[in-house]
Each structure stands twice: as C-alpha cells, then as structure tokens.
Scaffold this active site. Sequence first.
Site: not given
Ligand code: NVA
Ligand code: CP
Length: 303
Positions: A287, A259, A134, A219, A131, A104
């Site tokens: 997930r 998500c 997800q 989101d 992502h 990540r």
């Molecule tokens: N769009 C959000 C998704 C988090 C799971 C982010 O990148 O923070």
């Molecule tokens: N939806 C998701 O990826 O959540 P986290 O940021 O908690 O991993």
Amino acid sequence: MTVRHFLTLNDCTPAELQQIIHRAIEMKQNLKAIAHEAPFKNTVMGMLFEKSSTRTRVSFEAGMAQLGGHAMFLSPNDIQLGRGEPIEDTAIVLSSMLDIIMVRTFGHERLEKLAEYSSVPVINALTDSYHPCQLLADMQTYQECRGSIQGKKVVWVGDGNNMCQSYMNAAKQFNFQLIITCPEGYEPENQLLDDLSSYVSVVRSPTDAVKDADLVVTDVWASMGKEEEQAKRVKAFADYQVNEALLDLTKNDALFMHCLPAHRGEEISENLLEHEKSVVWQEAENRLHAQKALIEFLLNASH
Ligand code: NVA
Ligand code: CP
C-alpha cells in the site's frame, strides 16, 4: 488546468496502471534514495477519513513524509464538514490550500461531488462501492511474486462489496478472468456484472469456483457501515470461508490475498494468513509503495 483524479481504476488507462505499478516496485527498491531526494518538498496532502483505517492512513502519511511532503489528518468530527458545511464548499476551500486530497467515505457519490469541486487531484481511499488503492497494491504484489496477471484465473470469495467491485474493474484493466463466488443476495451491482460480463462471472459453489485458481481473494463479511447485519451475514456466508481445504483446490503456485483487517474464524480459517500461499503482509506493505507511485503520477499529470 488539467486535474487527474483517482476515484476508480477506470480513471487510468491500462498502460498508466502498469506504469504506476512498475514505478511502485522501483520506489520500493530505492526507498532511501528517493526519501533523500525529497521530490515533493512543500507538497501537502489532506486526508479526510469518515471511516476507520490503519493501513490507508499510515501508508499515505508515511508515504508523503518519504516523498518530502506533509500529510494532514482531517476527521469530520474536528472540521466543519461534521457540523453540516457542504462537501462542495469544503472541496473548494481544501483544494485552495492543499496539493492533493485523499478521501475515505461512505457513498461513492460523496467522493465524486468532492472531486467535482476540487481544483487538485482527489484519491479514493475507499467508498462503499470501490477501493482502487488496494487494487494497486494487490496487482503490485501479484506482479512481484508471479509476474503478469494477464490471462490468469482470479477468484473472489465472499461479499460483492467495494473490494469485489474493484477486482471487477481490475479484471478489465489488467485483463484477467474473475470468478465471484458468493451467497445469493450478496452479489455486486447488476450493472457492473452486465458491463463486465466478458471478464467476470458468478459461480455459486466455492469449491467449483476455486478449482485451478491462480489467485484467491476474500474480505470481511460485514464491511464498515454494515455492522448491524453482522449476525445475519455470519449465517449467510457460513459456506464461504477461505480455509486450507479450499486453497488445496487451487494451483500449486496460487496466491492468497486479503486487504485486511481480517476476522479469523469468519471469512478465513484461524491460521490462513500464515498459509504458504498467503502474501497478505507483502500486500499490506505494498500500500505504501503503490500509493507513493500514485501520488507522483497524479501530481505530475495535473498541471
Ligand atoms: N470491505 C471492507 C474493506 C476494508 C479495508 C470495508 O469496507 O470495511
Ligand atoms: N485495507 C485497508 O484499507 O485497511 P485499512 O482499513 O486499515 O486502511
């Protein structure tokens, strides 16, 4: 050696994605029996997180334990990557000791670089651009609740972010129509919009967009890394909240997904997660199952 990575949904064929989701549903139903078999004993996953996480970290770590393997949390603050060791060198060394790596990070090109130098499968656990894990869980959830998503109308409400761009890839891979409704200036990348124009369109008005939708997804307005734009974005997205009135315009059997984490009172109204069309908790749990199926697929396909 053939190494299969999962950096975007486009790294799998539509048939492979269906196979992974089918297997995820099967693994969910046989969770205890598969844990007993421990099919990936002595298999070790490295989990490199340069951003926060609840669901992704816990689902990968629990998933590896349930498959009989082990997962190792790697924070850049604790490894030499955080002190400037190049990502290429990190990739070579990690992949010489590990069986699979999950990452990540911020820029998608950083993930691509790591994958290029890794001799084992690399999974995108979220970048600024995509992502895909997800999406596996979301597609599994739709399949479980309503059957095939092929030909359905899916509406993305809000920021043209990493989740939105993965929905765009999904529109092609799973063959559904995607309407994106967002304020001007917050669209996904132009190139993607051009490339996927037969599956994806932008409609400014959220009420027009969600009419007769089969699935509505949103989101946060400010993703990780965009925190300093929070105040500006709250203003820009004010008309793009998903609330009860908006869901009233969708089909009777429509679903709502997010998500998570969610900001109640911003992109969703206070009680929307508990709305009868919401399947967010099932989506979050999936997930675990979807990623176990993905790990199995990548390990078996790489040899
Ligand atoms: N769009 C959000 C998704 C988090 C799971 C982010 O990148 O923070
Ligand atoms: N939806 C998701 O990826 O959540 P986290 O940021 O908690 O991993």
